[in-house]
Motif scaffolding. Structure first.
Motif, PDB file in Angstrom:
ATOM      1  N   VAL A  45       1.059  -1.017  -0.229  1.00 29.74           N
ATOM      2  CA  VAL A  45       0.100  -0.273   0.145  1.00 29.74           C
ATOM      3  C   VAL A  45       0.862   1.318  -0.472  1.00 29.74           C
ATOM      4  N   ASP A  46       1.868   1.034   0.894  1.00 31.30           N
ATOM      5  CA  ASP A  46       2.614   2.551   0.670  1.00 31.30           C
ATOM      6  C   ASP A  46       3.656   1.904   1.339  1.00 31.30           C
ATOM      7  N   GLY A  47       5.311   2.853   1.790  1.00 35.11           N
ATOM      8  CA  GLY A  47       6.153   2.811   2.314  1.00 35.11           C
ATOM      9  C   GLY A  47       5.670   1.650   3.983  1.00 35.11           C
ATOM     10  N   ASP A  48       4.760   1.554   4.634  1.00 37.27           N
ATOM     11  CA  ASP A  48       4.417   0.772   5.736  1.00 37.27           C
ATOM     12  C   ASP A  48       3.610   0.181   5.611  1.00 37.27           C
ATOM     13  N   ILE A  63       7.569   2.163  13.255  1.00 34.87           N
ATOM     14  CA  ILE A  63       8.211   2.836  12.160  1.00 34.87           C
ATOM     15  C   ILE A  63       6.784   3.411  11.496  1.00 34.87           C
ATOM     16  N   GLN A  64       7.582   4.462  10.767  1.00 39.90           N
ATOM     17  CA  GLN A  64       6.783   5.799  10.597  1.00 39.90           C
ATOM     18  C   GLN A  64       7.412   5.974   8.574  1.00 39.90           C
ATOM     19  N   ALA A  65       7.152   5.848   7.621  1.00 32.50           N
ATOM     20  CA  ALA A  65       7.645   5.015   6.354  1.00 32.50           C
ATOM     21  C   ALA A  65       6.960   6.750   5.282  1.00 32.50           C
ATOM     22  N   PRO A  66       7.773   7.494   4.976  1.00 27.92           N
ATOM     23  CA  PRO A  66       6.933   9.205   4.165  1.00 27.92           C
ATOM     24  C   PRO A  66       5.478   8.197   3.727  1.00 27.92           C
ATOM     25  N   LYS A  67       4.917   9.317   3.558  1.00 31.69           N
ATOM     26  CA  LYS A  67       3.267   9.361   3.876  1.00 31.69           C
ATOM     27  C   LYS A  67       2.570   9.396   2.004  1.00 31.69           C
ATOM     28  N   LEU A  68       1.865   8.584   1.151  1.00 30.95           N
ATOM     29  CA  LEU A  68       1.315   8.913  -0.212  1.00 30.95           C
ATOM     30  C   LEU A  68       0.027   9.367   1.182  1.00 30.95           C
ATOM     31  N   PRO A  69      -0.735  10.125  -0.568  1.00 28.41           N
ATOM     32  CA  PRO A  69      -1.686  10.887  -0.484  1.00 28.41           C
ATOM     33  C   PRO A  69      -3.242   9.649   0.704  1.00 28.41           C
ATOM     34  N   LEU A  70      -3.242   8.471  -0.775  1.00 34.18           N
ATOM     35  CA  LEU A  70      -4.212   7.432  -0.437  1.00 34.18           C
ATOM     36  C   LEU A  70      -5.688   7.991  -0.578  1.00 34.18           C
ATOM     37  N   GLY A  71      -5.888   8.140  -1.895  1.00 41.15           N
ATOM     38  CA  GLY A  71      -7.042   9.118  -1.536  1.00 41.15           C
ATOM     39  C   GLY A  71      -7.820  10.128  -1.007  1.00 41.15           C
ATOM     40  N   ARG A  72      -6.373  10.635   0.049  1.00 42.91           N
ATOM     41  CA  ARG A  72      -7.099  11.397   0.892  1.00 42.91           C
ATOM     42  C   ARG A  72      -7.544  13.305   0.299  1.00 42.91           C
ATOM     43  N   ALA A  73      -8.109  13.964  -0.116  1.00 41.83           N
ATOM     44  CA  ALA A  73      -8.403  15.019  -0.403  1.00 41.83           C
ATOM     45  C   ALA A  73      -7.164  15.867  -0.157  1.00 41.83           C
ATOM     46  N   LEU A  80       9.955  10.834  -0.991  1.00 42.47           N
ATOM     47  CA  LEU A  80      10.213   9.976  -1.086  1.00 42.47           C
ATOM     48  C   LEU A  80       9.280   9.533  -0.917  1.00 42.47           C
ATOM     49  N   SER A  81       8.447   9.233  -0.302  1.00 42.63           N
ATOM     50  CA  SER A  81       7.190   7.891  -0.305  1.00 42.63           C
ATOM     51  C   SER A  81       7.286   7.294  -0.969  1.00 42.63           C
ATOM     52  N   GLY A  82       7.430   7.236  -2.604  1.00 44.67           N
ATOM     53  CA  GLY A  82       7.127   6.671  -3.602  1.00 44.67           C
ATOM     54  C   GLY A  82       8.403   5.912  -4.140  1.00 44.67           C
ATOM     55  N   GLU A  83      10.159   6.324  -3.031  1.00 48.16           N
ATOM     56  CA  GLU A  83      10.885   5.300  -2.996  1.00 48.16           C
ATOM     57  C   GLU A  83      10.594   4.187  -1.827  1.00 48.16           C
ATOM     58  N   ALA A  84       9.733   5.108  -0.624  1.00 50.73           N
ATOM     59  CA  ALA A  84       9.701   4.024   0.529  1.00 50.73           C
ATOM     60  C   ALA A  84       8.968   2.598  -0.335  1.00 50.73           C
ATOM     61  N   LYS A  85       7.730   3.193  -1.061  1.00 48.77           N
ATOM     62  CA  LYS A  85       6.680   2.108  -0.900  1.00 48.77           C
ATOM     63  C   LYS A  85       7.732   1.180  -2.614  1.00 48.77           C
ATOM     64  N   LEU A 145      15.272   5.544   4.666  1.00 47.34           N
ATOM     65  CA  LEU A 145      13.112   5.675   3.734  1.00 47.34           C
ATOM     66  C   LEU A 145      12.225   5.495   5.109  1.00 47.34           C
ATOM     67  N   ALA A 146      12.997   5.486   6.533  1.00 49.59           N
ATOM     68  CA  ALA A 146      11.870   5.636   7.494  1.00 49.59           C
ATOM     69  C   ALA A 146      12.324   6.082   8.968  1.00 49.59           C
ATOM     70  N   ARG A 147      11.362   6.413  10.073  1.00 48.41           N
ATOM     71  CA  ARG A 147      11.811   6.882  11.263  1.00 48.41           C
ATOM     72  C   ARG A 147      11.165   6.032  12.422  1.00 48.41           C
ATOM     73  N   VAL A 148      11.297   6.257  13.569  1.00 49.91           N
ATOM     74  CA  VAL A 148      10.573   4.993  14.727  1.00 49.91           C
ATOM     75  C   VAL A 148       9.604   5.915  14.399  1.00 49.91           C
ATOM     76  N   TYR A 149       8.422   5.416  15.357  1.00 44.31           N
ATOM     77  CA  TYR A 149       7.846   5.981  15.466  1.00 44.31           C
ATOM     78  C   TYR A 149       7.266   4.564  16.241  1.00 44.31           C
TER      79      TYR A 149
END
Length: 279
Positions: A45-48, A63-73, A80-85, A145-149
């Protein structure tokens, strides 16, 4: 950068840093986690976050990878969200993964919260040869490509993840070369309200009011950056032998969502959110 070049770069970065070190002592990780039912990865789905063939949606805990929109207007993708995915796809897509649980096993969205370990392709490289599985969280953190979360109900392997994050940050890999993810100084924290941030500074005073302990980073507690620690969280610090008053005068790094309450603040619900820095 083309995807093939990115894959080659990530392979070079990952191979000496994350996987062999983990494969050398898989029993240590097995002792920290409870096993779950394995599955084959059918979708990323995305980087995490990914989906197994049996329909289970897995959120990579810790972890928390860079976020993609995933339908959020109106949501802008994080750098780097695409690279993480793409990295998570390379690591897991079509492969069998073992699940490990170190705390709460599900979230309010119905996702499974787990550590993932990719099984090797054959016994010559797998457990029978002493190599062990590959830790997905560790590989992503090592690539930068992520931070500790982390959360107070899911604290297993945080120290190991922080170490991998720190190595990637020192080497300026991935997100650590992008200003969007830069460390924030306490005196400027108010500029970054609403984001998940890593904030550094020196504690000027430690105070208590009601059920909370406050770590203040300047003299004016009404406007300075503050770490807030509630009563329950204070108990977790005490269990780890941490005296909150001893933080006075110390340099700290704290991670969390920056909010506004008498100035910018981050609430620390568990000790691993706070790192003691050298003077």
């Amino acid at each position: 950068m083309s995807r093939s070049v990115l894959r080659l770069l990530l392979a070079v970065l990952l191979l000496p840093v994350a996987w062999p070190a983990l494969a050398a002592a898989p029993a240590d990780f097995e002792e920290a986690l409870s096993p779950g039912e394995a599955g084959r990865v059918a979708e990323v789905v995305d980087g995490d976050t990914l989906v197994l063939a049996d329909g289970r949606e897995i959120r990579l805990v810790g972890i928390q990878a860079p976020k993609l929109p995933l339908g959020r207007a109106g949501f802008e993708p994080w750098p780097l969200s695409g690279e993480a995915k793409a990295l998570l796809e390379d690591l897991t897509l079509g492969k069998t993964v073992d699940l490990g649980f170190g705390g709460r096993r599900g979230d309010r969205h119905g996702r499974v919260l787990a550590h993932l370990f990719v099984r090797e392709a054959g016994p010559e490289e797998g457990r029978e040869a002493g190599g062990g599985p590959r830790w997905v969280q560790g590989a992503i953190l090592a690539a930068g490509l992520a931070r500790v979360y982390s959360f107070d109900d899911n604290r297993s392997l945080i120290a190991e993840m922080l170490a991998l994050e720190g190595e990637a940050r020192a080497a300026r890999r991935g997100i650590w070369a992008d200003p969007f993810y830069a460390l924030r100084m306490a005196e400027e924290a108010g500029r970054w309200l609403g984001g998940f941030e890593l904030v550094e500074g020196r504690v000027v005073a430690v105070g208590r009011a009601g059920r909370n302990t406050y770590l203040n980073f300047a003299e004016d507690w009404r406007s300075d950056f503050t770490i807030v620690i509630g009563k329950r969280a204070a108990g977790l610090f005490a269990e780890e032998g941490i005296d909150l008053t001893a933080y006075q005068g110390k340099r700290l790094r704290v991670r969390g969502w920056l909010k506004s309450r008498n100035g910018p603040m981050i609430e620390a619900s568990h000790p691993e959110q706070i790192e003691l820095l050298p003077d």
